[in-house]
Structures are given as structure tokens and as C-alpha cells.
Motif scaffolding. Structure first.
Motif, PDB file in Angstrom:
ATOM      1  N   ASP A 156       0.955  -0.859  -0.007  1.00 21.88           N
ATOM      2  CA  ASP A 156       0.134  -0.017  -0.045  1.00 21.88           C
ATOM      3  C   ASP A 156       0.905   1.337   0.233  1.00 21.88           C
ATOM      4  N   CYS A 157       0.844   2.117  -0.933  1.00 24.22           N
ATOM      5  CA  CYS A 157       1.520   3.348  -1.267  1.00 24.22           C
ATOM      6  C   CYS A 157       0.564   4.326  -0.996  1.00 24.22           C
ATOM      7  N   ASN A 158       0.487   4.900   0.001  1.00 26.24           N
ATOM      8  CA  ASN A 158      -0.395   6.043   0.349  1.00 26.24           C
ATOM      9  C   ASN A 158       0.102   7.316  -0.141  1.00 26.24           C
ATOM     10  N   VAL A 159      -0.722   8.089  -0.833  1.00 26.14           N
ATOM     11  CA  VAL A 159      -0.212   9.145  -1.466  1.00 26.14           C
ATOM     12  C   VAL A 159      -1.138  10.585  -1.512  1.00 26.14           C
ATOM     13  N   LYS A 160      -0.422  11.599  -1.068  1.00 22.04           N
ATOM     14  CA  LYS A 160      -1.294  12.880  -1.163  1.00 22.04           C
ATOM     15  C   LYS A 160      -0.273  13.903  -1.879  1.00 22.04           C
ATOM     16  N   LEU A 216      -4.488   6.427  -2.642  1.00 26.41           N
ATOM     17  CA  LEU A 216      -4.190   5.104  -2.544  1.00 26.41           C
ATOM     18  C   LEU A 216      -3.707   4.395  -3.811  1.00 26.41           C
ATOM     19  N   PHE A 217      -2.333   3.806  -3.851  1.00 23.06           N
ATOM     20  CA  PHE A 217      -1.802   3.522  -4.996  1.00 23.06           C
ATOM     21  C   PHE A 217      -1.476   2.055  -4.421  1.00 23.06           C
ATOM     22  N   GLN A 218      -2.183   0.824  -4.668  1.00 21.14           N
ATOM     23  CA  GLN A 218      -1.813  -0.498  -4.011  1.00 21.14           C
ATOM     24  C   GLN A 218      -1.425  -1.552  -5.145  1.00 21.14           C
ATOM     25  N   LEU A 219      -0.463  -2.295  -4.827  1.00 17.19           N
ATOM     26  CA  LEU A 219       0.084  -3.476  -5.815  1.00 17.19           C
ATOM     27  C   LEU A 219      -0.449  -4.721  -4.847  1.00 17.19           C
ATOM     28  N   GLU A 271       8.479  11.953  -6.671  1.00 15.33           N
ATOM     29  CA  GLU A 271       8.872  11.370  -5.358  1.00 15.33           C
ATOM     30  C   GLU A 271       8.821   9.934  -5.341  1.00 15.33           C
ATOM     31  N   ILE A 272       9.824   9.365  -4.747  1.00 19.37           N
ATOM     32  CA  ILE A 272       9.872   7.775  -4.565  1.00 19.37           C
ATOM     33  C   ILE A 272       9.834   7.133  -3.401  1.00 19.37           C
ATOM     34  N   MET A 273       9.254   6.228  -3.168  1.00 19.89           N
ATOM     35  CA  MET A 273       9.390   5.316  -1.806  1.00 19.89           C
ATOM     36  C   MET A 273       9.722   3.759  -2.352  1.00 19.89           C
ATOM     37  N   ASP A 274      10.386   3.100  -1.406  1.00 19.87           N
ATOM     38  CA  ASP A 274      10.798   1.803  -1.674  1.00 19.87           C
ATOM     39  C   ASP A 274       9.715   0.885  -0.805  1.00 19.87           C
ATOM     40  N   PHE A 275       9.750  -0.511  -1.307  1.00 14.47           N
ATOM     41  CA  PHE A 275       9.131  -1.329  -0.243  1.00 14.47           C
ATOM     42  C   PHE A 275       9.888  -2.424  -0.832  1.00 14.47           C
ATOM     43  N   HIS A 276      10.272  -3.230   0.541  1.00 14.03           N
ATOM     44  CA  HIS A 276      11.165  -4.364   0.625  1.00 14.03           C
ATOM     45  C   HIS A 276      10.433  -5.329   0.632  1.00 14.03           C
ATOM     46  N   LEU A 277      10.392  -6.486  -0.165  1.00 15.99           N
ATOM     47  CA  LEU A 277       9.584  -7.736  -0.058  1.00 15.99           C
ATOM     48  C   LEU A 277      10.506  -8.794   0.062  1.00 15.99           C
TER      49      LEU A 277
END
Length: 285
Positions: free
Chosen positions: A165-169, A200-203, A227-233
Motif C-alpha cells: 500500500d503506497c499512500n499518496v497525497k 492510495l496506489f496499491q499493488l 517522489e519515490i518510496m521503496d517497499f522491500h519484499l
């Protein structure tokens, strides 16, 4: 002599008729004047209201105020052409703004400080208290860079499902894209799914594989900034656990079978026990 009398009589009748006509004309004119006076009162009353002009920061119509986070904005509502004291009301959306007594009559100021991202789209409205149909609204248009939040690290087992879940404003709105290991994510049918709203931008990844392990990046690209945010899986091996419910069920079945067998052969078991006791008694003698 008779002709003279007839002329006098005719003249008198003519004068009388003339006076009657004048009297009727005067009454008609008076009635018209009264009607005109009444019409003037009716027309002048709304004109008196319409002569009052409401302004906010010198604007006579509702408008959009563009601003930025961290700044302060002052809104001044004023009554122009008023002939009496005019109390004013301020609203933030549908809720009233508390005003001091000296900040209500003919002129009223409110201050928004500091402006924040949450103020974007908020409407402030000034109204004339005695006639609230007279109002002016100001809509805040707060311009700011994209702001991203979310859970940066997730660990799941192979074969399960996961959601990033990438929450965006952002204002203006940003163009959203998912990347994986610095490359645009290649969406696979029945494996990847994207869900998007204004915030919300959800994968979603179904039935994750070891090959899904890696860093996923949420990119928000607006006209102001990228703007970039990393998600580690992290994908762990699937853990095989012994199912306890079948084992418990089997144990109960075995226990009940033994118990029923013992009950069915209780007489034979009792005889054997008695015989064994007798043998032991004879041996001891």
C-alpha cells in the motif's frame, strides 16, 4: 327671455358636468399616485437590500485562493453601502467559525495559520447574518509536492498473497507507477493487480514466488516533483507443519476403540484376573 334662461341652464349643466369630470379625474389621479407610492415602496425595499455589497479581500464573487503549506492566509469580509450595523458569519465547510464580538459587525477577519496539506479543498464562507443568501466563498487550493507513506518492509511465505500500500497525497495530482528493482514493473495476469484511488496506489501479488523477492518502488510524478518510496519484499520458504487436528482426531478414535474393546471383553478379563489371583494363592501355600 326664454332663450336666455335656456342658455343659462345649459351653461350651468355644462359647468356641473365639467366639475364632475374634473373630480373623477382627480380621484383617478390620486388612486394612481397611491398605487405608484405603494409600488415604489415594494421596489425600493429589495433595492435597499441589493445596495448592500459583500466582499472578501475586495472580491465581490466567490473565488479560489491558491496557497502553499506553512504560509498564513488572512480573509477579510466587509459590508459595503450598509445603512445599519450588519452582523457577519463565517463558516468553515458547514461548521461555524467562532468570532469575537468586535469582529462581527460590518467587517470580520479570520486567519488560517499555518496552512497545511489537509486544508486543500476546504471552503470558507462569509454570510450576512440577516440575509444568509448573501454570501461569498473562498476555496483553498493548497499546492504541495507528493507525500508518500506505507509499510516499507514485508516478509511473507511462498505461496501466500501480499499487498503493498503506497499512500499518496499530492496537489496537483501525481502520475503513479510501480517499479521493481529500478525497472518498470511488468504486470502479469492473475499474479499482479493494481488498485488506485485519489489517496492510495496499491499493488497486490497473488501466490507469491521466490522470484517475487526484491525491492518495489512507488513513483509519484507531479508537475512539481518526482517522489519515490521503496517497499522491500522478502519471500520465505513455505513452512510445512504437522496438522494437529487430524492427529488429535485419530488419537481419540484409537482411544475409544480400545475402551470399547475392553468393555466388550470385561467378563473374560475378570475371569483371567481371578484365575491369576488363585494361582498366586496356591503357589504361596
Amino acid at each position: 327671455m326664454d332663450r336666455t334662461l335656456d342658455w343659462e341652464s345649459g351653461r350651468s349643466a355644462f359647468v356641473t358636468a365639467d366639475l364632475t369630470l374634473l373630480n373623477m379625474a382627480w380621484k383617478k389621479n390620486r388612486l394612481m399616485q397611491n398605487c405608484m407610492l405603494l409600488l415604489s415602496v415594494i421596489l425600493l425595499l429589495p433595492c435597499g437590500l441589493m445596495s448592500v455589497i459583500l466582499t472578501v479581500n475586495s472580491n465581490t464573487k466567490s473565488y479560489i485562493l491558491q496557497t502553499k503549506p506553512g504560509t498564513s492566509e488572512s480573509l477579510k469580509c466587509a459590508v459595503q453601502n450598509h445603512s445599519q450595523e450588519e452582523p457577519l458569519l463565517w463558516y468553515r465547510e458547514s461548521g461555524t467559525v467562532d468570532l469575537k464580538a468586535e469582529n462581527k459587525i460590518n467587517s470580520s477577519d479570520i486567519c488560517i495559520s499555518p496552512v497545511s496539506e489537509d486544508d486543500n479543498g476546504i471552503t470558507f464562507t462569509c454570510k450576512l447574518q440577516r440575509n444568509q443568501s448573501m454570501s461569498i466563498s473562498v476555496i483553498l487550493d493548497v499546492i504541495y509536492d507528493p507525500i508518500l507513506t506505507g509499510t516499507e518492509l514485508q516478509t511473507v511465505e511462498e505461496g501466500s498473497s501480499v499487498r503493498l500500500d503506497c499512500n499518496v497525497k499530492s496537489n496537483p495530482p501525481a502520475q503513479m507507477t510501480w517499479y521493481r528493482n529500478d525497472s518498470a514493473l511488468n504486470l502479469e495476469k492473475n499474479h499482479h493487480q493494481i488498485y488506485q484511488t485519489s489517496e492510495l496506489f496499491q499493488l497486490s501479488i497473488s501466490n507469491v514466488l521466490k522470484s517475487d523477492n526484491g525491492t518495489y518502488s512507488c513513483h509519484a510524478n507531479s508537475s512539481l516533483k518526482l517522489e519515490i518510496m521503496d517497499f522491500h519484499l522478502i519471500i520465505e520458504d513455505k513452512k510445512y507443519t504437522v496438522p494437529m487436528e487430524p492427529i488429535i482426531a485419530a488419537s481419540v478414535v484409537v482411544f475409544l476403540t480400545i475402551m470399547f474393546g475392553l468393555i466388550a471383553r470385561r467378563e473374560k478379563i475378570m475371569k483371567l484376573c481371578i484365575k491369576d489371583q488363585k494361582l498366586q494363592s496356591d503357589t504361596s501355600l
